[in-house]
Design an enzyme around this catalytic site. Structure first.
Site, PDB file in Angstrom:
ATOM      1  N   ASP A  92       0.843  -1.196   0.000  1.00 36.96           N
ATOM      2  CA  ASP A  92       0.000   0.000   0.000  1.00 36.96           C
ATOM      3  C   ASP A  92       0.876   1.242   0.000  1.00 36.96           C
ATOM      4  OD1 ASP A  92      -2.630   1.489   0.527  1.00 36.96           O
ATOM      5  OD2 ASP A  92      -1.334   2.168   2.167  1.00 36.96           O
ATOM      6  N   TYR A  94       2.744  10.213   0.855  1.00 37.87           N
ATOM      7  CA  TYR A  94       3.922   9.716   1.546  1.00 37.87           C
ATOM      8  C   TYR A  94       5.192  10.215   0.865  1.00 37.87           C
ATOM      9  CZ  TYR A  94       0.411   6.425   3.355  1.00 37.87           C
ATOM     10  OH  TYR A  94      -0.714   5.861   3.908  1.00 37.87           O
ATOM     11  N   LYS A  98      -3.840   5.834  -3.245  1.00 45.28           N
ATOM     12  CA  LYS A  98      -4.901   6.655  -2.670  1.00 45.28           C
ATOM     13  C   LYS A  98      -5.164   7.894  -3.508  1.00 45.28           C
ATOM     14  CE  LYS A  98      -3.693   4.919   1.893  1.00 45.28           C
ATOM     15  NZ  LYS A  98      -2.358   4.358   1.624  1.00 45.28           N
ATOM     16  N   ASN A 107      -0.968   1.424  17.558  1.00 39.44           N
ATOM     17  CA  ASN A 107      -1.461   2.724  18.023  1.00 39.44           C
ATOM     18  C   ASN A 107      -0.335   3.745  18.201  1.00 39.44           C
ATOM     19  OD1 ASN A 107      -4.104   1.108  19.672  1.00 39.44           O
ATOM     20  ND2 ASN A 107      -4.418   2.740  18.207  1.00 39.44           N
ATOM     21  N   ILE A 161       2.787   2.588  21.093  1.00 40.89           N
ATOM     22  CA  ILE A 161       2.734   2.242  22.515  1.00 40.89           C
ATOM     23  C   ILE A 161       2.458   0.763  22.751  1.00 40.89           C
ATOM     24  CG2 ILE A 161       0.269   2.793  22.819  1.00 40.89           C
ATOM     25  CD1 ILE A 161       1.162   4.044  25.585  1.00 40.89           C
TER      26      ILE A 161
END
Length: 339
Positions: free
Chosen positions: A51, A56, A82, A235, A238
């Site tokens: 992807d 980017y 995208k 996430n 973390i």
């Protein structure tokens, strides 16, 4: 590597896929040699779904992804990119700072209209140097990125004409599937009131920690036959690092409440004899609507480490023990959360 099918398209993607934001220099520079070595490591690990996006590195990741895939047999991989952002050339001293280090000399113009999407696809083909893109995601539409007032304009563009462009591209055979690539649930529900999507690339909202997608989006995807590709399974880090000093959640420093929840999850994982990153990496695949888990890095050793975690055995029925420590993202306000 096992594969799953995107909706009713017949398009099979590997259960783990590779995201290329880091190859565009997200937060730190990524030399070309490192980018190509990381793509090669992903291929060697059996990943066959890649992807990318114009955003980017302002086109840099698409160029590198296309260079890598160009000599691969056409039917041996799946590629998504995208639409929604068009790259506009600017002077070297006018390149904006959106978190990419050493990007190409462009700025962004948002356009979710029919013409904007068609133009975006043309430019992506040129940057990739490839004659096919299998999946197109409408990138970062929603209040999370634009704020409520601006997003109302962009959403109207998409609903009035942008979705028509995507439908035409699919019916013509130019793409095999389309959907949204976002960081929030509300816009998914908004768009699905008007259109049946093949897939949604959802970052950070269906993870071991953040269960925001569970109450409304996952049941709707199951009912409509819409597949999920899940990004951001750690996430923003973390769930891989634990609640260490400087740990991030949802692109920002973790709050004490989030750190406490993750600390409790670390203890659950220890009791089961595994690092927290292992169940975090694989959790979304427990849901049959999830087709693939997107992982991204600019380092081959990091890619290989994640794939070792993906193959490591987990105790049966480990996931219910984490549920007391999960959370749901707060409702979005009027302002953009991340731009």
């Amino acid at each position: 590597m096992k594969t799953r099918t995107i909706a009713r398209t017949g398009l099979a993607v590997t259960e783990f896929s590779f995201g290329t934001a880091a190859l565009g220099g997200l937060y730190r520079a990524c030399p070309r040699d490192a980018a190509m070595a990381t793509l090669e490591a992903a291929w060697d690990e059996g990943i066959r779904y890649f992807d990318t996006a114009p955003w980017y590195g302002f086109g840099l990741a698409e160029r590198r992804t296309g260079d890598f895939l160009r000599d691969k047999p056409s039917a041996s991989y799946v590629l998504s990119s995208k639409v929604g952002r068009i790259m506009v050339p600017v002077a070297d001293d006018k390149v904006p700072d959106y978190g990419y280090v050493d990007p190409l000399p462009f700025d962004v113009r948002y356009d979710y209209s029919y013409d904007g999407i068609m133009r975006s696809v043309e430019l992506s083909h040129a940057r990739l140097g490839l004659n096919r893109i299998d999946i197109l995601y409408v990138h970062d539409i929603g209040v999370y990125t634009h704020g409520a007032e601006r997003n109302a304009f962009h959403l109207r563009q998409l609903l009035d004409s942008g979705l028509k462009a995507l439908s035409e591209l699919k019916s013509s055979g130019a793409i095999k599937a389309y959907g949204l690539g976002v960081n929030e649930v509300p816009v998914c529900l908004d768009v699905m009131r008007h259109a049946d999507l093949d897939c949604i690339l959802l970052a950070g909202r269906y993870t071991l920690l953040d269960r925001t997608a569970e109450s409304a989006l996952l049941p709707l995807c199951a009912a409509r036959g819409t597949s999920l590709v899940v990004g951001g399974v750690f996430n923003s880090g973390i769930l891989a690092t634990g609640p260490v000093e400087g740990a991030h959640f949802d692109y920002m420093p973790a709050t004490s409440d989030v750190a406490a929840k993750v600390g409790a999850m670390v203890e659950v994982a220890k009791k089961n004899g595994v690092p927290l990153a292992a169940p975090a990496l694989r959790f979304p695949l427990e849901n049959p609507s999830v087709a693939s888990i997107l992982i991204g890095t600019a380092r081959p050793e990091s890619l290989r480490r994640n794939m070792q975690l993906a193959r490591a055995p987990l105790p049966q029925n480990i996931y219910p023990a984490f549920e007391p420590y999960t959370l749901v993202a707060p409702e979005l306000g009027q302002e953009a959360v991340r731009q």
